[in-house]
Every structure is written in C-alpha cells, then in structure tokens.
Design a protein around this motif. Structure first.
Motif, short mmCIF file in Angstrom:
data_model
loop_
_atom_site.label_atom_id
_atom_site.label_comp_id
_atom_site.label_asym_id
_atom_site.label_seq_id
_atom_site.Cartn_x
_atom_site.Cartn_y
_atom_site.Cartn_z
N ASP A 133 0.86 -1.34 -0.42
CA ASP A 133 -0.12 0.29 -0.02
C ASP A 133 0.92 1.40 0.07
O ASP A 133 0.83 1.96 -0.40
CB ASP A 133 -0.85 0.02 0.57
CG ASP A 133 -2.15 -1.18 0.69
OD1 ASP A 133 -2.42 -1.44 -0.06
OD2 ASP A 133 -2.32 -1.20 2.24
N ILE A 134 1.76 1.14 0.82
CA ILE A 134 3.02 2.09 0.80
C ILE A 134 3.32 2.91 -0.35
O ILE A 134 3.53 3.77 -1.22
CB ILE A 134 3.90 1.98 1.80
CG1 ILE A 134 2.51 2.01 3.22
CG2 ILE A 134 4.86 3.76 1.78
CD1 ILE A 134 3.71 1.85 4.50
N GLU B 238 1.32 3.86 -3.16
CA GLU B 238 0.99 5.66 -2.49
C GLU B 238 2.12 6.60 -3.12
O GLU B 238 2.05 7.22 -3.60
CB GLU B 238 0.69 5.47 -1.45
CG GLU B 238 0.96 7.24 -0.70
CD GLU B 238 -0.50 7.63 -1.44
OE1 GLU B 238 -0.86 8.82 -1.99
OE2 GLU B 238 -1.75 7.09 -1.56
N TRP B 239 3.60 5.95 -2.93
CA TRP B 239 4.47 6.52 -3.19
C TRP B 239 4.63 6.84 -5.07
O TRP B 239 5.21 7.53 -5.44
CB TRP B 239 5.35 6.20 -3.33
CG TRP B 239 7.11 6.71 -3.65
CD1 TRP B 239 7.38 8.15 -2.95
CD2 TRP B 239 7.94 6.23 -4.56
NE1 TRP B 239 8.21 8.23 -3.99
CE2 TRP B 239 8.23 7.72 -5.31
CE3 TRP B 239 7.57 5.63 -5.60
CZ2 TRP B 239 9.71 7.63 -5.68
CZ3 TRP B 239 8.82 5.61 -6.29
CH2 TRP B 239 9.55 6.39 -6.37
N ARG C 91 2.10 9.17 -6.20
CA ARG C 91 2.87 10.69 -6.08
C ARG C 91 3.62 10.41 -7.37
O ARG C 91 3.80 11.85 -7.42
CB ARG C 91 2.88 11.04 -4.90
CG ARG C 91 2.14 10.76 -3.69
CD ARG C 91 2.33 11.64 -2.08
NE ARG C 91 4.02 10.85 -1.73
CZ ARG C 91 3.68 9.79 -1.07
NH1 ARG C 91 3.20 8.80 -0.70
NH2 ARG C 91 5.39 9.99 -1.21
#
Length: 168
Positions: free
Chosen positions: A149-150, A153-154, A157
């Motif tokens: 998930d992280i 997300e990165w 972005r």
C-alpha cells in the motif's frame, strides 16, 4: 474443427503444464475455485517454467546473489519475480513464491514506499518503471503485505507529483 479450436486444444495439452494453466485461466477463463484450474496451477508449479525458476531460488528467497536483487540483470531476484508473475505463479500455491516476495520487500523497501534497485536506500535509488513492474508482479503473485500500500501510494505521487518535493 476450426483452427481456433485446434489452437486451443494445442494450448491445453497437458505436456506443457505452464501453458495449459495460463490457457485455462486466460482463454477458457476458468474461475479460481474451479478444480481443473487448481490442478493445472499445482502442476505448473511442479513441472515447467515456474518450477525451473523456483528451483534457482536460494532458500532465503533470493536468486543469483543476496540484496535488492536487480543485478545481474535478468537472472536476479527482481527479474525472477517479474517472470514468475507473468507465468502465473502463486504465493498461495507455493511457499517459495511467498518467501521470494518477502525477501524482495525486506531487501529493497524504503520506508517512504520506494523499492530500491540497489544497496542504496535513498529515495532517488528507485526507478519508476521497475517499481511499477515489481508492484504488478507482487500483486500477480498474490503477495499480501502492508508495505505494498505504501509503495503504491509513493508510485502514484511519483507519477502525479502530488505531495513530492520539487526537483531543483
């Protein structure tokens, strides 16, 4: 028989379990709970390309050499996992796949979400195309890890620039 049926029959030949599994999954579109598909997936993990790639894995979860796994190119951990994802390997089917996924994340994941391609842990060591390919492979392999998930997300972005520091 039409040529299409002849071609499908050839792809479904049990002599090539990896091709048979992918044909049942992607062309015949058997569902994940179908007994024929489950048997084909199990066979593909014991004979054929999936089995050969997994046979080259170190018990700790890496291929070629320990570390983030980018090199040697096309023979190391990231490339093996990308290939396994494309071949339809499954972490639920074979614990070695799950071990490889965990190893990759342990060796390359940075707290900000970047997957490093080298022993560098700086966010700048991430390569967007490799990150995307690895995330796709990890999903295809059935990797279930909160770090994904992280990392997604990165990646989002990084692509949109939202919430990222401007380049100097």
């Amino acid at each position: 028989m039409t040529d299409d049926v002849k071609g499908l029959n050839w792809l479904l030949d049990p002599a090539d379990p990896g091709v048979r599994y992918l044909a049942l999954r992607d062309l015949v579109r058997l569902t994940a709970n179908d007994a024929d598909l489950a048997a084909a997936r199990a066979e593909a993990h014991t004979r054929g390309p999936i089995a050969r790639v997994l046979d080259g894995m170190h018990p700790e979860g890496w291929w070629a050499k320990p570390g983030p796994g980018y090199s040697p190119k096309y023979r190391s951990t990231v490339w093996a996992l990308i290939l396994l994802g494309q071949l339809g390997a499954s972490a639920a089917q074979d614990e070695r796949v799950a071990t490889g996924c965990r190893y990759l994340l342990d060796a390359s994941f940075n707290p900000g979400g970047q997957l490093s391609s080298s022993s560098q842990t700086a966010p700048g060591s991430a390569i967007d195309c490799l990150q995307g390919n690895l995330l796709r492979a990890l999903l295809d392999l059935g990797c279930d890890d909160p770090r994904l998930d992280i990392a997604f997300e990165w990646m989002a972005r990084s692509v949109t620039g939202e919430g990222m520091a401007p380049k100097e």
